[in-house]
Design a protein around this motif. Structure first.
Motif, PDB file in Angstrom:
ATOM      1  N   GLY A 113       0.823  -1.204   0.000  1.00  0.00           N
ATOM      2  CA  GLY A 113       0.000   0.000   0.000  1.00  0.00           C
ATOM      3  C   GLY A 113       0.859   1.255   0.000  1.00  0.00           C
ATOM      4  O   GLY A 113       2.080   1.210  -0.162  1.00  0.00           O
ATOM      5  N   ASP A 114       0.231   2.393   0.173  1.00  0.00           N
ATOM      6  CA  ASP A 114       0.939   3.670   0.131  1.00  0.00           C
ATOM      7  C   ASP A 114       1.674   3.937   1.438  1.00  0.00           C
ATOM      8  O   ASP A 114       1.247   3.492   2.513  1.00  0.00           O
ATOM      9  N   GLU A 115       2.755   4.688   1.367  1.00  0.00           N
ATOM     10  CA  GLU A 115       3.485   5.162   2.544  1.00  0.00           C
ATOM     11  C   GLU A 115       3.394   6.682   2.565  1.00  0.00           C
ATOM     12  O   GLU A 115       3.910   7.354   1.667  1.00  0.00           O
ATOM     13  N   ARG A 116       2.696   7.222   3.558  1.00  0.00           N
ATOM     14  CA  ARG A 116       2.442   8.665   3.594  1.00  0.00           C
ATOM     15  C   ARG A 116       2.728   9.251   4.972  1.00  0.00           C
ATOM     16  O   ARG A 116       1.998  10.107   5.464  1.00  0.00           O
ATOM     17  N   ARG A 117       3.809   8.826   5.602  1.00  0.00           N
ATOM     18  CA  ARG A 117       4.186   9.354   6.913  1.00  0.00           C
ATOM     19  C   ARG A 117       5.527  10.074   6.829  1.00  0.00           C
ATOM     20  O   ARG A 117       6.364   9.752   5.979  1.00  0.00           O
ATOM     21  N   HIS A 118       5.713  11.055   7.720  1.00  0.00           N
ATOM     22  CA  HIS A 118       7.038  11.631   7.874  1.00  0.00           C
ATOM     23  C   HIS A 118       8.033  10.538   8.276  1.00  0.00           C
ATOM     24  O   HIS A 118       7.666   9.560   8.929  1.00  0.00           O
ATOM     25  N   VAL A 119       9.282  10.720   7.897  1.00  0.00           N
ATOM     26  CA  VAL A 119      10.347   9.894   8.468  1.00  0.00           C
ATOM     27  C   VAL A 119      10.559  10.362   9.897  1.00  0.00           C
ATOM     28  O   VAL A 119      10.773  11.560  10.144  1.00  0.00           O
ATOM     29  N   ASP A 120      10.503   9.431  10.847  1.00  0.00           N
ATOM     30  CA  ASP A 120      10.576   9.788  12.271  1.00  0.00           C
ATOM     31  C   ASP A 120      11.768   9.093  12.927  1.00  0.00           C
ATOM     32  O   ASP A 120      11.681   7.924  13.312  1.00  0.00           O
ATOM     33  N   PRO A 121      12.901   9.786  13.059  1.00  0.00           N
ATOM     34  CA  PRO A 121      14.070   9.154  13.678  1.00  0.00           C
ATOM     35  C   PRO A 121      13.832   8.666  15.102  1.00  0.00           C
ATOM     36  O   PRO A 121      14.525   7.754  15.572  1.00  0.00           O
ATOM     37  N   HIS A 122      12.861   9.256  15.794  1.00  0.00           N
ATOM     38  CA  HIS A 122      12.585   8.815  17.167  1.00  0.00           C
ATOM     39  C   HIS A 122      11.951   7.428  17.209  1.00  0.00           C
ATOM     40  O   HIS A 122      11.864   6.820  18.279  1.00  0.00           O
ATOM     41  N   ALA A 123      11.515   6.913  16.062  1.00  0.00           N
ATOM     42  CA  ALA A 123      10.979   5.549  15.995  1.00  0.00           C
ATOM     43  C   ALA A 123      12.075   4.519  15.709  1.00  0.00           C
ATOM     44  O   ALA A 123      11.786   3.329  15.633  1.00  0.00           O
ATOM     45  N   TRP A 124      13.315   4.958  15.563  1.00  0.00           N
ATOM     46  CA  TRP A 124      14.409   4.039  15.256  1.00  0.00           C
ATOM     47  C   TRP A 124      14.947   3.395  16.538  1.00  0.00           C
ATOM     48  O   TRP A 124      14.676   3.858  17.648  1.00  0.00           O
ATOM     49  N   THR A 125      15.713   2.354  16.386  1.00  0.00           N
ATOM     50  CA  THR A 125      16.381   1.695  17.508  1.00  0.00           C
ATOM     51  C   THR A 125      17.894   1.863  17.372  1.00  0.00           C
ATOM     52  O   THR A 125      18.438   1.796  16.266  1.00  0.00           O
TER      53      THR A 125
END
Length: 363
Positions: A242-254
């Motif tokens: 499906g589509d990807e329509r979110r900001h890139v969020d570095p705080h979601a990284w590990t």
């Protein structure tokens, strides 16, 4: 040699370099739309195209310049003419000659090193891909030899010729998007078909379809800087989600933090595949006292991770992973903005364009 409408066209030499010579023209406009060598301001235009590009109607004219040589004009290409290629010479849009470059007996040595994304599944609104080659390449031929095709599961996947071309999926550009060494080609899907609300999207829809696999194909007709074909064609198959329509969020990284004093890498895991061409230049690590950490960086499988192994042991104390806000995912969404913004969704609003920092401390 060609001779139509009183214009004689032939292979020749000028200043020690191969050129296409035109006799019977007075003043022209050159390949880049600049005033011709006579400076007389005529509106006539000379263009040189490979015959395959003319047939496809996709490629820009061959880059080069027109020089006066006595009563004649000589076209010198920016990059060498390609052996075994037929060139069409046009004046004011009308073909006046076809010239065939002699073939070469040299063996093909250049190949495709990688195609990115390397993820097996991409979003329907995929924006770009990258193709890496083992040697510098010629410009002006990608449109005829790089394409997206639908993938039929009942055909031989090793055959790069199978599948129907996805018409209009790739953006036709005046200039091909090569890196400075001409070893990495950026391939753009048509943004006007991706952005909702634009006429191209309403009329033709997305270039890709969710649930329908496709392949990015590079055939062996693409030429390297010596004018030679590739050793072999290459392709990569993708499933479409499906589509990807979110900001890139570095705080979601590990972050997996290494011990102080060691040369083990800092490992960063992303929440989704990111743009391979941007990862390397958008991530950096700063150590104590604000000094950059020198080391060897590497992008992980499917562009889902990144790591940095320091050249010297990690210093004790606070460190920061600094993320440039232009970093994007596969759909062109960045830290600062969503590529195809929905004005009715507050979560799509642009964000602070400053770098994002993720603190960590080797222990």
């Amino acid at each position: 040699m060609g001779n139509r409408s009183g214009i004689a066209v032939s292979w020749s030499r000028h200043g020690g370099a191969d050129c296409i010579r035109l006799a019977g023209l007075a003043e022209v406009t050159g390949p880049a739309g600049l005033a011709g060598p006579s400076g007389a301001g005529s509106d006539a235009q000379v263009r040189i195209h490979p015959a395959t590009a003319v047939a496809l109607g996709t490629a820009p004219p061959t880059a080069g310049r027109l020089l006066r040589d006595g009563p004649d004009l000589c076209f010198l290409p920016r990059f060498p003419f390609l052996d075994g290629t037929v060139y069409v010479v046009t004046v004011d849009g009308a073909a006046v000659a076809e010239l065939t470059r002699a073939g070469s007996d040299e063996p093909a040595t250049t190949g495709v090193l990688a195609i990115h994304p390397s993820a097996a599944t991409v979003p329907r609104n995929l924006l770009r891909a990258y193709i890496w080659f083992s040697a510098p390449m010629s410009e002006g031929y990608a449109a005829g030899h790089v394409r997206l095709v639908d993938d039929a599961s009942d055909t031989d996947a090793s055959d790069t010729d199978h599948g129907d071309v996805l018409a209009g999926a790739l953006l036709a550009t005046e200039q091909e998007l090569w890196d400075t060494g001409r070893r990495r080609l950026t391939v753009l899907l048509d943004p006007a078909r991706i952005k909702r609300g634009l006429a191209s999207h309403r009329e033709a829809g997305y270039p890709l379809r969710s649930g329908t696999p496709f392949r990015l194909v590079v055939d062996d007709g693409l030429r390297d800087a010596r004018g030679q074909r590739l050793r072999a064609g290459a392709d990569r198959r993708y499933q479409v989600a499906g589509d990807e329509r979110r900001h890139v969020d570095p705080h979601a990284w590990t972050l997996r933090v290494p011990p102080a004093g060691s040369t083990e890498p800092l490992r960063v895991g992303f929440d989704r595949p990111l743009d391979h061409g941007l990862i390397a230049r958008c991530l950096r690590v700063v150590g104590p006292e604000g000094r950059p950490v020198d080391g060897v960086a590497d992008v992980g499988a499917e562009e889902r991770s990144w790591q940095l192994a320091p050249r010297h042991g990690w210093a004790p104390g606070p460190h920061r992973l600094v993320v440039d806000p232009v970093l994007e995912d596969l759909a062109g969404n960045s830290v600062g903005r969503v590529f195809d913004r929905d004005l009715a969704r507050p979560t799509d609003d642009p964000r602070d364009a400053g770098p994002v920092t993720l603190p960590f401390r080797p222990t």
